[in-house]
Design an enzyme around this catalytic site. Structure first.
Site, PDB file in Angstrom:
ATOM      1  N   ASP A 130       6.242   1.156   4.167  1.00 46.34           N
ATOM      2  CA  ASP A 130       5.698   2.640   4.165  1.00 46.34           C
ATOM      3  C   ASP A 130       4.381   2.921   4.746  1.00 46.34           C
ATOM      4  O   ASP A 130       3.472   2.030   4.787  1.00 46.34           O
ATOM      5  CB  ASP A 130       5.757   3.249   2.718  1.00 46.34           C
ATOM      6  N   GLU A 179       5.316   0.918  -1.343  1.00 48.88           N
ATOM      7  CA  GLU A 179       4.357   0.130  -1.836  1.00 48.88           C
ATOM      8  C   GLU A 179       2.825   0.940  -2.086  1.00 48.88           C
ATOM      9  O   GLU A 179       2.339   0.710  -2.892  1.00 48.88           O
ATOM     10  CB  GLU A 179       3.808  -1.057  -0.838  1.00 48.88           C
ATOM     11  N   GLU A 180       2.625   2.025  -1.322  1.00 47.79           N
ATOM     12  CA  GLU A 180       1.546   2.886  -1.014  1.00 47.79           C
ATOM     13  C   GLU A 180       1.354   3.538  -2.470  1.00 47.79           C
ATOM     14  O   GLU A 180       0.563   3.869  -3.096  1.00 47.79           O
ATOM     15  CB  GLU A 180       1.342   3.582  -0.096  1.00 47.79           C
TER      16      GLU A 180
END
Ligand SMILES: [Zn+2]
Ligand SMILES: [Zn+2]
Length: 396
Positions: A83, A141-142
């Site tokens: 991402d 992930e962020e």
């Protein structure tokens, strides 16, 4: 397998242009967490073309590619996050993000391109390949929202993954250098909201109100003492307020004030203590000002990335043989977080760093709209990733 015998080095050279082109394509089409639909399509297309078994739509936009080698061996996973971040890119690159408000400013475009390249290299020589390689392309992930649902969907179970590896590109290191740390390597992260409730009124008559902004200010200043006075000095921890909201006008005392922040630590014990103490600290400080404060955790906790000793020593040996001692740097644990931690809680493995700092200028930090990557680091990531995968698949 020694430095001179890793037999697939030519394969990396051959794919150098494709590796950079892939990274630039992902960069140009950056997508936010849980919206990585085009990214997932490109990944799935490339993996299918390479002959992997591909599963899509895992944790919404996640992709898994399974590659069965024709020789007996182990089952090992490689994880990449895919991402981008909510930023408007500044550098005028020819492959600048075309999606307004989305930018690859953490290097996940490079992670994705490296993982695809690893899969393609191994797939091209499947007849010699021992074991089964599982490529996990994780969304979000962020926002720490992608690892947990992928694990829950069984990506480590079918086929049964024994170990898991992955890398994060970093401008902490020059291009060509790598680093790995046993034990805590990246901090845990918790996000919290502190809502302070008072009684609104006229700014000229504070004695007739309960001012939540004054109470919030004292909570903000005082909470730093939870780190400096209650946590041992040798145990790192950070508490940061990143957002304060309250009020509408110069002379109105508002009803509420909200502060939003994050807690970072390496030990779960330290993290738990800060979370617990912040709640009672905020509420009691607020009480002293006749207000009320409530602390709520927002989203899931991302635990610390903890690399087991044995697997970290194994990656260190791979780096020594492949790249040489001078390319292995020592780095301190970083206060940033990564939900690779959840995979490493489920299986042994190692999450290591590969350098992408610019050659001739200062690096901009990750998560900055002017972040840039030195693409010379990409083939180094492939090389160390390939050595790690090949040797662990073969059980060496
Ligand atoms: Zn990031
Ligand atoms: Zn990242």
């Amino acid at each position: 397998m020694s430095k001179t015998t890793l037999p697939w080095r030519d394969e990396i050279k051959k794919r150098g242009a494709s590796l950079v082109a892939l990274r630039r394509d992902f960069h140009q089409h950056a997508e936010l967490s849980m919206q990585e639909t085009r990214t997932a399509e490109v990944i799935a297309e490339r993996l299918r073309a390479a002959g992997l078994e591909v599963r899509t739509g895992i944790a919404k936009t996640g992709v898994v590619g399974v590659l069965h080698g024709e020789q007996p061996g182990h089952t090992v996973a490689w994880r990449a996050d895919i991402d981008g971040l909510p930023l408007d890119e500044i550098p005028e690159l020819p492959f600048k993000s075309v999606n307004a408000g989305a930018m690859h400013a953490c290097g996940h475009d490079g992670h994705t391109a490296i993982a695809i390249t690893l899969a393609e290299i191994l797939a091209a020589r499947r007849a010699e390949l021992p074991g089964t390689a599982v490529f996990i392309f994780q969304p979000a992930e962020e926002t720490f929202g992608g690892a947990q649902p992928m694990i829950a969907a069984g990506v480590l179970e079918d086929p049964l993954v024994e170990k898991i590896f992955g890398l994060h590109l970093t401008t902490m290191l020059p291009a060509g250098a790598v680093a790995m740390r046993p034990g805590p390597a990246m901090a845990s992260s918790d996000f919290f909201d502190i809502t302070v409730k008072g009684t609104g009124g006229h700014g000229a008559y504070p004695h007739l109100s309960v001012d939540p902004i004054t109470a919030a200010s004292h909570i903000l200043i005082g909470m730093q003492d939870l780190v400096s006075r209650e946590i041992a000095a040798q145990e790192p921890a950070v508490m940061t307020i990143g957002e304060i909201r309250g009020g509408t006008k110069h002379n109105i005392i508002p009803e509420t004030a909200v502060m939003r922040g994050s807690i970072r630590a390496f030990e779960a014990r330290v993290r738990d203590q800060l979370v617990e103490r912040l709640g009672s600290f905020a509420s009691r400080i607020a009480q002293a000002y006749r207000a009320e404060a409530r602390v709520s955790l927002v989203g899931d906790c991302c635990p610390a990335v903890v690399n087991p000793e044995a697997e970290t020593a194994f990656v260190h040996q791979c780096a020594l043989d492949e790249l040489g001692a001078e390319q292995i740097h020592d780095v301190p644990p970083v206060m940033g977080s990564d939900d690779m931690s959840l995979f490493l809680q489920a299986r042994p493995g190692c999450y290591f760093w590969v350098g992408i700092a610019p050659d001739n200028k200062d690096a901009m930090p990750h998560h900055h709209a002017a972040f840039e990557m030195n693409e010379r680091g990409l083939p180094v990531g492939v090389q160390l990733g390939l050595a790690t995968l090949l040797r662990s698949l073969a059980g060496q």
